[in-house]
Design an enzyme around this catalytic site. Sequence first.
Site, PDB file in Angstrom:
ATOM      1  N   CYS A   1      94.401  40.764  48.498  1.00 29.50           N
ATOM      2  CA  CYS A   1      94.838  41.214  49.829  1.00 29.50           C
ATOM      3  C   CYS A   1      96.022  40.414  50.362  1.00 29.50           C
ATOM      4  O   CYS A   1      96.706  40.874  51.277  1.00 29.50           O
ATOM      5  CB  CYS A   1      93.677  41.125  50.821  1.00 29.50           C
ATOM      6  SG  CYS A   1      92.303  42.226  50.424  1.00 29.50           S
TER       7      CYS A   1
ATOM      8  N   HIS B   1      94.009  49.164  55.988  1.00 29.98           N
ATOM      9  CA  HIS B   1      94.194  47.960  55.168  1.00 29.98           C
ATOM     10  C   HIS B   1      94.524  48.371  53.729  1.00 29.98           C
ATOM     11  O   HIS B   1      93.650  48.366  52.857  1.00 29.98           O
ATOM     12  CB  HIS B   1      92.912  47.140  55.236  1.00 29.98           C
ATOM     13  CG  HIS B   1      92.907  45.873  54.438  1.00 29.98           C
ATOM     14  ND1 HIS B   1      94.042  45.303  53.904  1.00 29.98           N
ATOM     15  CD2 HIS B   1      91.866  45.050  54.067  1.00 29.98           C
ATOM     16  CE1 HIS B   1      93.714  44.197  53.253  1.00 29.98           C
ATOM     17  NE2 HIS B   1      92.400  44.032  53.327  1.00 29.98           N
TER      18      HIS B   1
END
Length: 378
Positions: free
Chosen positions: A86, A332
Site C-alpha cells: 500500500c 483505496h
Amino acid sequence: MKEITPVIVAARRTPIGTAGLALRNVDTTGLAAPVLSALRAELDLESPDHVILGNCMGAGGNVARVSTLAAGFGVSVPALTLDLQCGSGLAAITTAAAFVRSGSSEVVLAGGVESASTAPWRMWPPANGREPQRYSRAPFAPADIGDPEMGAAADGVARRWGISRERQDAYAVRSHTRAAAARAAGRFDEELVPLPQLDRDERVRDHLRQSTLARLPSAFTTDGTVTAGNACGINDGAAAVAVVSEARRRADGIPGLACLDWETAGVDPNLPGVGPVPAIRELLRRNDITLADVGVIEVNEAFAAQVLACCDELGLHEERICVEGGALALGHPWGASGAVLAVRLYSQMVRQDGPELGLAAIAVGGGQGVAILVQRIG
C-alpha cells in the site's frame, strides 16, 4: 532552497472506481498512461528523465515501462516499477525525490496504479499431487512472526488502542461527508483526469448516516468492530506527480511543493495500521517541528480504526486528518493510494493557496509506514 531540492510541480489522478464496476475492464496501462499523458501536457514536457510507478497486484513485468510507452514517451525514457504494497505510490515519489536530490535526474514522473478488477489470478504450485491453490496475496511477514489479513489486523488495532465501533463509524461518515462536500465544491476538478468509463470518484456517498453503518455486521472477525462501512473498499485508480529540481522549477516560474524530508519505518506486522506513527515522529524530530506547524495532513484511511489509533498515538485531533475526505470515501487503490495522498496535498496547498507545510503518510501490510513532509514554495 538548494538547486537540487526536489519539488512537486504537477499532480493528477484518475477518478477512483470500485472494483468490478465502471473501471472493471481498464487495466493498469489504461489507468496510468492517461495520468502520465496529462502531466506531460500540463508541463509541456517533451521527455522526463525517469518514470517510477508503484503497483501491488498487476500482471507482473514492468508496469511503469509499458505505461510510459503507452503514454507516448520515447523508448529512451527509463521506467521503474516498485512494490511496497500500500505504500508503493508514496515510495515511488520519495524514490523520485531521491533521484532528483542526488543530481542524477532533473525531471521524474512518479506515482502508482492499481487495477484490482483486472489483477490476474495467482496460484501456488501443486504439492503432493494436489491441485494448484489460488492465493489473493503474497505473505506480508513470516507466519511465525504474524501475518494477519488486513481486516483482522485492523480489528487487532481497534482492540489494542480501545477504538470503539461508534467512533469508527462516526469517522467513516465524516470522510464521506467531507468528500461529498469537496466534490460538490469542485475541489477535485483540477486534479482529475476523466476516463471514458468514469469521470468522478465512484465510492463517495453523499448522504451516509451513522445509523446506516451501525447496522452492518463485523466483516473480519467474529467479535470485531471493523465493518464494510468503516473500512476502505477494493478499488481501481492511478495517480502521479511531476518531481523536478528547484533549479528547474524556478526557471519555469511555477509554484510547487518542496519535498523537505521523507521516512519509512517498521512496526509489529500484527499491528501494521500504526506504521505511520514512527515515520511521522521521525520527520517531526529531524525537522524540529510539531504537528501544530503542519497545515495539511493526509493519512491513508484504509480503516477508520487504524487512522484513529495513529491520531491517539500522535496526540493529533482526528478532525485534522483528510479535511476533504480520504480513502474511506474516495477508495483505496492499493499501489496508487500513496500517490493519491500527494495529489491531495498538492491540490490543497498549491492550487488553493494553502498553508506552508503539509504531511502525507500511509500504513503498509507487514508492518511499515511511509511519510513525506512538503513545503509550499513559489
